[in-house]
Design a protein around this motif. Sequence first.
Motif, PDB file in Angstrom:
ATOM      1  N   VAL A  57      42.659  44.262  49.867  1.00 54.36           N
ATOM      2  CA  VAL A  57      42.390  44.743  48.505  1.00 54.36           C
ATOM      3  C   VAL A  57      41.159  44.020  47.967  1.00 54.36           C
ATOM      4  N   ASN A  58      40.222  44.778  47.391  1.00 52.51           N
ATOM      5  CA  ASN A  58      39.042  44.126  46.802  1.00 52.51           C
ATOM      6  C   ASN A  58      38.720  44.616  45.391  1.00 52.51           C
ATOM      7  N   LEU A  59      39.534  45.556  44.872  1.00 50.69           N
ATOM      8  CA  LEU A  59      39.301  46.055  43.505  1.00 50.69           C
ATOM      9  C   LEU A  59      40.622  46.519  42.902  1.00 50.69           C
ATOM     10  N   ILE A  60      40.865  46.073  41.660  1.00 53.85           N
ATOM     11  CA  ILE A  60      42.042  46.503  40.893  1.00 53.85           C
ATOM     12  C   ILE A  60      41.573  46.831  39.482  1.00 53.85           C
ATOM     13  N   THR A  61      42.006  47.988  38.975  1.00 52.02           N
ATOM     14  CA  THR A  61      41.711  48.333  37.574  1.00 52.02           C
ATOM     15  C   THR A  61      43.026  48.407  36.801  1.00 52.02           C
ATOM     16  N   VAL A  62      43.034  47.784  35.630  1.00 59.02           N
ATOM     17  CA  VAL A  62      44.225  47.739  34.780  1.00 59.02           C
ATOM     18  C   VAL A  62      43.843  48.308  33.407  1.00 59.02           C
ATOM     19  N   TYR A  63      44.650  49.261  32.909  1.00 62.43           N
ATOM     20  CA  TYR A  63      44.385  49.923  31.619  1.00 62.43           C
ATOM     21  C   TYR A  63      45.408  49.456  30.593  1.00 62.43           C
ATOM     22  N   SER A  64      44.892  49.027  29.457  1.00 64.67           N
ATOM     23  CA  SER A  64      45.753  48.604  28.347  1.00 64.67           C
ATOM     24  C   SER A  64      45.999  49.785  27.411  1.00 64.67           C
ATOM     25  N   ASN A  95      34.998  35.281  34.368  1.00 61.66           N
ATOM     26  CA  ASN A  95      33.947  36.203  33.914  1.00 61.66           C
ATOM     27  C   ASN A  95      33.246  36.887  35.080  1.00 61.66           C
ATOM     28  N   ASN A  96      33.216  36.209  36.250  1.00 60.87           N
ATOM     29  CA  ASN A  96      32.542  36.790  37.415  1.00 60.87           C
ATOM     30  C   ASN A  96      33.374  37.858  38.099  1.00 60.87           C
ATOM     31  N   THR A  97      34.655  37.878  37.838  1.00 64.97           N
ATOM     32  CA  THR A  97      35.530  38.836  38.508  1.00 64.97           C
ATOM     33  C   THR A  97      36.069  39.906  37.566  1.00 64.97           C
ATOM     34  N   GLY A 102      36.187  48.955  27.236  1.00 64.35           N
ATOM     35  CA  GLY A 102      37.204  49.552  26.360  1.00 64.35           C
ATOM     36  C   GLY A 102      38.573  49.062  26.770  1.00 64.35           C
ATOM     37  N   SER A 103      39.433  50.011  27.157  1.00 63.80           N
ATOM     38  CA  SER A 103      40.789  49.650  27.573  1.00 63.80           C
ATOM     39  C   SER A 103      40.885  49.403  29.083  1.00 63.80           C
ATOM     40  N   LYS A 104      39.770  49.499  29.792  1.00 65.11           N
ATOM     41  CA  LYS A 104      39.766  49.336  31.246  1.00 65.11           C
ATOM     42  C   LYS A 104      39.326  47.923  31.627  1.00 65.11           C
ATOM     43  N   HIS A 105      40.157  47.252  32.412  1.00 64.23           N
ATOM     44  CA  HIS A 105      39.845  45.933  32.946  1.00 64.23           C
ATOM     45  C   HIS A 105      39.600  46.099  34.452  1.00 64.23           C
ATOM     46  N   CYS A 128      49.283  50.632  30.844  1.00 65.57           N
ATOM     47  CA  CYS A 128      49.222  52.092  30.868  1.00 65.57           C
ATOM     48  C   CYS A 128      48.835  52.634  32.242  1.00 65.57           C
ATOM     49  N   GLU A 129      48.151  51.839  33.064  1.00 67.17           N
ATOM     50  CA  GLU A 129      47.832  52.275  34.424  1.00 67.17           C
ATOM     51  C   GLU A 129      47.328  51.068  35.232  1.00 67.17           C
ATOM     52  N   VAL A 130      47.779  51.053  36.511  1.00 67.61           N
ATOM     53  CA  VAL A 130      47.295  50.043  37.462  1.00 67.61           C
ATOM     54  C   VAL A 130      46.855  50.781  38.727  1.00 67.61           C
ATOM     55  N   ARG A 131      45.615  50.579  39.139  1.00 69.20           N
ATOM     56  CA  ARG A 131      45.081  51.226  40.335  1.00 69.20           C
ATOM     57  C   ARG A 131      44.558  50.146  41.290  1.00 69.20           C
TER      58      ARG A 131
END
Length: 325
Positions: A57-64, A95-97, A102-105, A128-131
Amino acid sequence: MTELVNTSMSSTVHNWTSDHAIDGNVGPDPDVCNCCSGTQNSQISWWMVDMGKRFPVNLITVYSRRNEQTFQQLTDFQLYFANGTMAYSYVLIGNNTRKVLGSKHELTFPSVVTRYIKIQRPGILTLCEVRVYKGECPVGTFGDECLQRCHCADERACDAITGHCQSPACKTGWIGIACNKQCPQDTFGDKCTETCFCAEGTCTNNYGICHGKCRSGYTGSHCNEVEVIKTENKTDVRSSSEYRSAQIIGVAVGGSTAVLFVIVAISFIIYKYRKRNSTSDSKHDYATPDITHAQVETEYDTLDNLNDNQGQGNNSYENERVSAF
């Protein structure tokens, strides 16, 4: 990700179950869409996904949820990874990672092979979402779940499926297309071209270090130098045991030669002595007797003597006959 996964969470509020965080709907708000996962207020609240197997895994997006600055239900969350042992390791998010839009981390990092991903924070946790995005196997690994190791030179990566190295050579001590085969026993170095002779086991495949003594007849840091035995007249490249054997053989051969020489000398003297005696005896037994002049004259008459004697005999006969008549 398209793999079948399972989710769970520490508690549930408003029927905002854990599976809503992976339903593909990013919101806008759980009160409107019922598409977010949420927990009750707790000292530590967490949400977890089990991906069924290990993945790089090298990328995860988390939505609030919308207006996160107001609700503060995802602020300062922590991310954990774990393999099959469920022993989680904390992933530092700095901060580097982290990148917030907006609501996307958006969280990026070098490929990490993991099966479990956990998100937690103190208080209420709303997602609200984890990818999760699959990356390449970390450098030095390949194959299913990145469980196989490759040892490419210059720390280059290998193919995620075949393990074929991008670099033209393997690290010292390794061979094969995927550079995943150690040098055979008693070999080491680049392309396994060097040889070692350890007394027990084998040497290290990279630098040829023996864990113990060398075999008899060898010395050196890699046990691949032939032991040198020095004598008074020459340098003999043999082991000490071989040298002692050679000395014993030399003494035996030298002694045998001396004995043989004495036997031959004695035999020759005896032969000469017997030959001389034999010649002397032959002269004594078969010498021709000396014939004296007297013997010649007595025993052998000449023709003239015989004629004279015969004439004298006839005259006597005639005289005797005349006398008779």
